[in-house]
Design a protein around this motif. Structure first.
Motif, short mmCIF file in Angstrom:
data_model
loop_
_atom_site.label_atom_id
_atom_site.label_comp_id
_atom_site.label_asym_id
_atom_site.label_seq_id
_atom_site.Cartn_x
_atom_site.Cartn_y
_atom_site.Cartn_z
N HIS A 24 37.48 33.04 1.76
CA HIS A 24 37.73 34.19 1.31
C HIS A 24 37.24 34.97 2.56
O HIS A 24 36.02 35.40 2.37
CB HIS A 24 37.44 34.46 0.44
N ILE A 25 37.49 36.00 3.43
CA ILE A 25 36.96 36.45 4.70
C ILE A 25 37.38 37.90 4.43
O ILE A 25 38.83 38.39 4.49
CB ILE A 25 37.67 35.98 6.02
N PRO A 26 36.52 38.46 3.65
CA PRO A 26 36.81 39.77 3.98
C PRO A 26 37.48 40.76 5.41
O PRO A 26 36.81 40.52 6.02
CB PRO A 26 35.41 41.14 3.19
N HIS A 27 38.14 42.21 5.06
CA HIS A 27 38.78 43.01 5.60
C HIS A 27 37.51 43.86 6.21
O HIS A 27 37.07 44.68 5.36
CB HIS A 27 39.37 43.44 5.27
N PRO A 28 36.87 44.36 7.06
CA PRO A 28 36.23 44.54 7.74
C PRO A 28 35.52 46.10 7.67
O PRO A 28 34.93 47.27 7.68
CB PRO A 28 35.59 44.44 9.56
N ALA A 29 36.88 46.51 7.29
CA ALA A 29 37.43 48.22 6.69
C ALA A 29 36.52 48.80 5.21
O ALA A 29 36.64 48.06 4.09
CB ALA A 29 38.59 48.71 7.19
N PRO A 30 35.80 49.17 5.51
CA PRO A 30 35.32 50.11 4.96
C PRO A 30 36.14 50.48 3.74
O PRO A 30 37.00 51.17 4.11
CB PRO A 30 34.30 51.24 4.83
N GLY B 41 40.91 50.40 19.62
CA GLY B 41 40.78 49.44 18.43
C GLY B 41 38.91 49.80 18.53
O GLY B 41 38.36 49.04 17.57
N ARG B 42 38.44 50.06 20.50
CA ARG B 42 37.02 49.65 20.12
C ARG B 42 36.61 50.45 19.06
O ARG B 42 35.36 50.90 18.40
CB ARG B 42 36.14 49.72 21.82
N ALA B 43 36.98 52.29 19.29
CA ALA B 43 37.03 53.33 18.08
C ALA B 43 36.72 52.62 16.69
O ALA B 43 35.79 52.75 16.07
CB ALA B 43 37.96 54.49 18.37
N LEU B 44 37.78 52.19 16.47
CA LEU B 44 37.90 51.70 15.08
C LEU B 44 36.58 50.31 14.61
O LEU B 44 36.60 51.17 13.48
CB LEU B 44 39.27 50.80 14.96
N LEU B 45 36.56 49.91 15.52
CA LEU B 45 35.56 49.01 15.28
C LEU B 45 34.11 49.24 15.09
O LEU B 45 33.32 49.08 14.69
CB LEU B 45 34.80 47.54 16.14
N ALA B 46 33.85 50.26 16.02
CA ALA B 46 32.88 51.95 15.99
C ALA B 46 32.10 51.95 14.75
O ALA B 46 31.29 52.39 13.64
CB ALA B 46 32.51 52.50 17.04
N CYS B 47 33.58 52.92 14.21
CA CYS B 47 33.90 53.32 12.68
C CYS B 47 33.61 52.44 12.02
O CYS B 47 32.81 52.81 10.35
CB CYS B 47 35.24 54.20 12.81
N TRP B 48 34.50 51.29 11.77
CA TRP B 48 34.08 50.09 10.61
C TRP B 48 32.24 49.92 10.70
O TRP B 48 31.84 49.94 9.18
CB TRP B 48 34.74 48.81 11.06
N ARG B 49 31.16 49.26 10.96
CA ARG B 49 30.50 48.94 11.83
C ARG B 49 29.61 50.86 11.11
O ARG B 49 28.54 50.02 10.22
CB ARG B 49 29.84 48.63 12.76
N ALA B 50 29.97 51.37 11.15
CA ALA B 50 28.71 52.85 10.69
C ALA B 50 29.78 53.06 9.32
O ALA B 50 29.01 53.35 8.85
CB ALA B 50 29.56 53.95 11.50
N GLY B 51 30.92 52.21 8.29
CA GLY B 51 31.35 53.02 7.17
C GLY B 51 31.86 53.33 7.44
O GLY B 51 31.87 54.49 6.13
N VAL B 52 32.59 54.38 8.37
CA VAL B 52 33.12 55.41 7.71
C VAL B 52 34.56 54.96 8.17
O VAL B 52 35.42 54.29 9.21
CB VAL B 52 32.12 56.10 8.76
N PRO B 53 35.14 55.13 7.26
CA PRO B 53 37.21 55.33 7.46
C PRO B 53 37.64 55.92 8.08
O PRO B 53 37.47 57.29 8.23
CB PRO B 53 37.17 55.01 5.57
N VAL B 54 38.61 55.28 8.60
CA VAL B 54 39.73 55.98 9.60
C VAL B 54 40.92 55.56 9.11
O VAL B 54 41.84 54.85 8.35
CB VAL B 54 40.14 55.64 10.87
N ILE B 55 41.28 56.90 8.04
CA ILE B 55 41.93 57.59 7.13
C ILE B 55 43.71 57.87 8.25
O ILE B 55 44.63 58.12 7.50
CB ILE B 55 41.80 58.33 6.61
#
Length: 261
Positions: free
Chosen positions: A6-12, A240-254
């Motif tokens: 089980h590998i969880p999706h990285p999106a918050p 893609g780079r921006a999305l990963l940065a947001c996910w690492r910060a725990g911020v959803p991109v809606i």
């Protein structure tokens, strides 16, 4: 014996609450931005009696939703909600308040400009039931803001983010990669915008790559050879780079990009 990995999706995680939009094209806007074609982007036409028709339609829809037992968040988009003429912002919020829990409306949000969020106004809107403010920052870069004719600068955008948080409202930040004067470069303004936006502790982000829509000032610049939109590979790489940065910060991109339709 079989095993599974089980590998969880990285999106918050997101709220999971359905968001129902109410589009108010250009309502409250001080002018038309170089890239903006709200009727094309939202499917809602701008007209002189727009606010009256929107309020009547919303009242009808809320009444029907209550009868069905729906539950959702209401969002006001397409214009500058905090700068609607007269008392229209309060009137829309009062209408929504009449259908709050145990009615269908669980929360209310709006989109507005960074130069339309005076602290006293935010407090009034909060007290009328507003929960979240999404700021159409588009960029914090002075050169990009000036080239796009946004009418405010970096400091005013940062002050607006702080004002929303200090009013006790949820903060959303909308960025528009690919604006005029924004080079498609990993070292360029867009990823710096993302980093600065994340420093403002937003609850959510939206990333809207700039597209050339017919009838806009941007379309005229493109036709004259004065503007070159990002290519799809360039946009995909930087988003893609921006999305990963947001996910690492725990911020959803809606949202990434305009609605498909």
């Amino acid at each position: 014996m079989s095993t599974s990995l089980h590998i969880p999706h990285p999106a918050p995680p997101r709220s999971g609450r359905k968001l129902v939009p109410v589009f108010l094209p250009y309502a409250g806007c001080p002018g038309r931005c170089v890239y903006c074609a709200q009727p094309l982007a939202t499917g809602a036409a701008a007209a002189g009696d727009l606010l009256e028709r929107a309020a009547a339609g919303l009242a009808r829809d809320l009444e029907q939703a209550g009868g069905r037992g729906d539950a959702f968040e209401l969002g006001f988009y397409g214009g500058t909600f905090a700068a609607l003429p007269g008392d229209w912002a309060q009137r829309f919020l009062d209408l929504a308040a009449g259908y709050r829990d145990p009615g269908p409306v669980r929360a209310v949000r709006c989109s507005t400009r960074p130069d339309a969020v005076a602290p006293a106004l935010l407090a009034r809107l909060r007290d009328r039931g507003l929960d979240t403010v999404e700021l159409g920052v588009q960029s914090f870069d002075p050169g990009c803001l000036a080239a796009s004719g946004r009418g405010y600068g970096r400091e005013q955008a940062l002050e607006a983010c702080a004002a929303v948080r200090e009013a006790g409202l949820g903060l959303g930040v909308q960025l528009l990669p690919g604006l005029p004067a924004m080079a498609p470069d990993p070292e360029g303004p867009f990823l710096r915008d993302v980093a600065l936006a994340l420093e403002q502790a937003p609850a959510v982000m939206r990333l809207y790559p700039c597209v050339v829509l017919p009838g806009t000032g941007l379309a005229r610049r493109w036709a004259a050879g004065e503007y070159a939109p990002w290519t799809v590979p360039q946009a995909a790489d930087l988003l893609g780079r921006a999305l990963l940065a947001c996910w690492r910060a725990g911020v959803p991109v809606i949202r990434q990009g305009l609605a498909p339709q």
